[in-house]
Design an enzyme around this catalytic site. Sequence first.
Site, PDB file in Angstrom:
ATOM      1  N   PHE A 225       0.846  -1.201   0.000  1.00 21.19           N
ATOM      2  CA  PHE A 225       0.000   0.000   0.000  1.00 21.19           C
ATOM      3  C   PHE A 225       0.877   1.245   0.000  1.00 21.19           C
ATOM      4  O   PHE A 225       0.650   2.194  -0.753  1.00 21.19           O
ATOM      5  CB  PHE A 225      -0.894   0.036   1.242  1.00 21.19           C
ATOM      6  CG  PHE A 225      -2.068  -0.880   1.203  1.00 21.19           C
ATOM      7  CD1 PHE A 225      -2.604  -1.326   0.000  1.00 21.19           C
ATOM      8  CD2 PHE A 225      -2.666  -1.311   2.381  1.00 21.19           C
ATOM      9  CE1 PHE A 225      -3.706  -2.173  -0.032  1.00 21.19           C
ATOM     10  CE2 PHE A 225      -3.761  -2.158   2.360  1.00 21.19           C
ATOM     11  CZ  PHE A 225      -4.278  -2.593   1.153  1.00 21.19           C
ATOM     12  N   HIS A 275      -8.731   9.539  11.815  1.00 17.77           N
ATOM     13  CA  HIS A 275      -9.500   8.748  10.856  1.00 17.77           C
ATOM     14  C   HIS A 275      -8.773   7.416  10.689  1.00 17.77           C
ATOM     15  O   HIS A 275      -7.614   7.380  10.285  1.00 17.77           O
ATOM     16  CB  HIS A 275      -9.583   9.480   9.517  1.00 17.77           C
ATOM     17  CG  HIS A 275     -10.447   8.804   8.499  1.00 17.77           C
ATOM     18  ND1 HIS A 275     -11.820   8.793   8.582  1.00 17.77           N
ATOM     19  CD2 HIS A 275     -10.130   8.119   7.370  1.00 17.77           C
ATOM     20  CE1 HIS A 275     -12.318   8.138   7.536  1.00 17.77           C
ATOM     21  NE2 HIS A 275     -11.312   7.712   6.790  1.00 17.77           N
TER      22      HIS A 275
END
Length: 303
Positions: A225, A275
Amino acid sequence: MTSEATAPAGSQGQKRPAISFEFFPPKTEEMERNLWEVINRLAPLTPNFVSVTYGAGGSTRERTHSTIARILSETKLTPAAHLTCVDATKADIDDVVARYHDVGVRHIVALRGDPVSGIGNAYTAHPEGYQSSADLVASIKRHHPDMEVSVSAYPEKHPESPTLEADIDALKAKVDAGATRAITQFFFDNDLYFRYLDRVRAAGITIPIVPGILPVQNFKMASNFAKRAGATMPEWLSAKFEGLDDDADTRRLVAATVAAGQVQKLAKHGVENFHFYTMNRADLVFAISHLLGIRPNGAQKAA
């Protein structure tokens, strides 16, 4: 080191952080059952909102929409729908936004999106589509002024941006178009976030820059990622997971320790919003939230 404001003057103790969670829409019935177990586990933590990702193509859009609709109908959570400009006309995108508005969604995470041919290839906007995420933000606010719009931010700059300055200019364009929150790409070195925050504030951008936190469930996957996203994977982090490829239990303990340390240090320096990229798993995110002082709603009422 810059810090965002903490508790109001004269208040006692540290302010409870605000959290939000990101999920991706399930592709199979088994994945759907798992997602709803995760949602039911995390919902009592009363996040500010939960976002659901979105990909190009009709089937992914429908999965995102159905997940959002179910969150609205079956929970008290506030959903935020991801939306991209990829491979769609303005009319198609406007229709998606209108459908979300009709079912009660009032928060969009507006993104340009990755090239259809994959990250690393040049992005080409649809000839009849929105040319940038700033254009998308402006259109959402023009058609639906009551919609809140969040956008992305990149402490290490977007992989396609020539410079960090150009990247911050792009963020400013999104803010000028009506965005009221930016959520960062994940990072593992907090200094990257604080240096970025200094530069963003110096550019006159005042909206919240919410750090995106990726608990490392699988180090190899996280490394992939990071490579695609242009995010740095520090050597110290690699060393912590060395030799644990076949030891999932220890990997989870290490992952929880690393992510908890990161968010606690950010909170200590005044960060009030987080988040979490959950990867549709609840265990690490729940544990980290607990260490931030966040308790399920029932326990908080009883305290």
